[in-house]
Motif scaffolding. Sequence first.
Motif, PDB file in Angstrom:
ATOM      1  N   UNK A   9      13.628 -18.759 -84.999  1.00 34.52           N
ATOM      2  CA  UNK A   9      14.656 -17.799 -85.452  1.00 34.52           C
ATOM      3  C   UNK A   9      14.073 -16.479 -85.965  1.00 34.52           C
ATOM      4  N   UNK A  10      12.863 -16.519 -86.486  1.00 32.61           N
ATOM      5  CA  UNK A  10      12.204 -15.299 -86.954  1.00 32.61           C
ATOM      6  C   UNK A  10      12.106 -14.290 -85.812  1.00 32.61           C
ATOM      7  N   UNK A  11      11.692 -14.769 -84.658  1.00 34.80           N
ATOM      8  CA  UNK A  11      11.525 -13.887 -83.505  1.00 34.80           C
ATOM      9  C   UNK A  11      12.870 -13.602 -82.834  1.00 34.80           C
ATOM     10  N   UNK A  12      13.768 -14.604 -82.814  1.00 36.09           N
ATOM     11  CA  UNK A  12      15.086 -14.409 -82.206  1.00 36.09           C
ATOM     12  C   UNK A  12      15.896 -13.341 -82.926  1.00 36.09           C
ATOM     13  N   UNK A  13      15.749 -13.259 -84.257  1.00 35.29           N
ATOM     14  CA  UNK A  13      16.509 -12.278 -85.039  1.00 35.29           C
ATOM     15  C   UNK A  13      15.833 -10.913 -85.037  1.00 35.29           C
ATOM     16  N   UNK A  14      14.693 -10.793 -84.364  1.00 33.14           N
ATOM     17  CA  UNK A  14      14.042  -9.508 -84.197  1.00 33.14           C
ATOM     18  C   UNK A  14      13.382  -8.939 -85.434  1.00 33.14           C
ATOM     19  N   UNK A  15      12.973  -9.811 -86.366  1.00 36.59           N
ATOM     20  CA  UNK A  15      12.295  -9.298 -87.556  1.00 36.59           C
ATOM     21  C   UNK A  15      10.974  -8.639 -87.160  1.00 36.59           C
ATOM     22  N   UNK A  16      10.203  -9.294 -86.319  1.00 36.41           N
ATOM     23  CA  UNK A  16       8.989  -8.751 -85.717  1.00 36.41           C
ATOM     24  C   UNK A  16       8.753  -9.484 -84.418  1.00 36.41           C
ATOM     25  N   UNK A  17       7.895  -8.912 -83.598  1.00 39.03           N
ATOM     26  CA  UNK A  17       7.447  -9.624 -82.412  1.00 39.03           C
ATOM     27  C   UNK A  17       6.241 -10.481 -82.762  1.00 39.03           C
ATOM     28  N   UNK A  18       5.987 -11.494 -81.957  1.00 38.93           N
ATOM     29  CA  UNK A  18       4.847 -12.377 -82.219  1.00 38.93           C
ATOM     30  C   UNK A  18       3.529 -11.600 -82.184  1.00 38.93           C
ATOM     31  N   UNK A  19       3.474 -10.531 -81.404  1.00 40.42           N
ATOM     32  CA  UNK A  19       2.248  -9.738 -81.322  1.00 40.42           C
ATOM     33  C   UNK A  19       1.887  -9.116 -82.666  1.00 40.42           C
ATOM     34  N   UNK A  20       2.893  -8.720 -83.436  1.00 39.26           N
ATOM     35  CA  UNK A  20       2.644  -8.124 -84.760  1.00 39.26           C
ATOM     36  C   UNK A  20       2.068  -9.182 -85.710  1.00 39.26           C
ATOM     37  N   UNK A  21       2.630 -10.377 -85.658  1.00 37.22           N
ATOM     38  CA  UNK A  21       2.154 -11.462 -86.530  1.00 37.22           C
ATOM     39  C   UNK A  21       0.723 -11.855 -86.164  1.00 37.22           C
ATOM     40  N   UNK A  22       0.453 -12.029 -84.890  1.00 38.13           N
ATOM     41  CA  UNK A  22      -0.890 -12.422 -84.445  1.00 38.13           C
ATOM     42  C   UNK A  22      -1.902 -11.326 -84.749  1.00 38.13           C
ATOM     43  N   UNK A  23      -1.504 -10.067 -84.642  1.00 38.43           N
ATOM     44  CA  UNK A  23      -2.418  -8.966 -84.965  1.00 38.43           C
ATOM     45  C   UNK A  23      -2.781  -8.974 -86.444  1.00 38.43           C
ATOM     46  N   UNK A  24      -1.822  -9.326 -87.301  1.00 37.75           N
ATOM     47  CA  UNK A  24      -2.072  -9.362 -88.744  1.00 37.75           C
ATOM     48  C   UNK A  24      -2.844 -10.601 -89.169  1.00 37.75           C
ATOM     49  N   UNK A  25      -2.568 -11.725 -88.524  1.00 40.29           N
ATOM     50  CA  UNK A  25      -3.174 -13.010 -88.898  1.00 40.29           C
ATOM     51  C   UNK A  25      -3.912 -13.583 -87.698  1.00 40.29           C
ATOM     52  N   UNK A  26      -5.125 -13.133 -87.491  1.00 42.09           N
ATOM     53  CA  UNK A  26      -5.900 -13.563 -86.323  1.00 42.09           C
ATOM     54  C   UNK A  26      -6.169 -15.064 -86.328  1.00 42.09           C
ATOM     55  N   UNK A  27      -6.129 -15.679 -87.512  1.00 39.90           N
ATOM     56  CA  UNK A  27      -6.370 -17.120 -87.602  1.00 39.90           C
ATOM     57  C   UNK A  27      -5.132 -17.939 -87.243  1.00 39.90           C
TER      58      UNK A  27
END
Length: 133
Positions: free
Chosen positions: A85-103
């Motif tokens: 739902x985080x991505x479905x509601x458009x809060x951020x894209x997964x690319x933004x999360x992965x860029x911030x949290x490489x782990x």
Amino acid sequence: MSYSEQQLAQLARLEARLETSRAKAAYRALMDWSESRKRLFLFPISRGAFSAVHLSTRPNARAYADCEFAFKGAKAHLRWWFRKPFFDFGLWGSDVVVAEFSEAETLKSGEIAMNLVDRTDVDRLCRFLETKL
């Protein structure tokens, strides 16, 4: 935030799974931060041996299905999810999360999960979330 007796028991159960002082401090910091947000609603849930806290930005969210975030206790860390739902509601894209949290790990479901080992990890996550919540 007020909880029912059942929810308090679920929270206590989750905290009891944590075996290190660092993980317990991370849990307390994450709960304190979450409970202090006026636009974040917590839903403690237990299913069998599994206890977790699901979080939503919407007060009328269904306790599991609509929640954008979740975490559970796992001995020496908290396991945090950016849920579908985080991505479905458009809060951020997964690319933004992965860029911030490489782990962080992208799961087959499209959700992103990561471990929070200590308060430093929680503080970093909270700073990131503050930009949208």
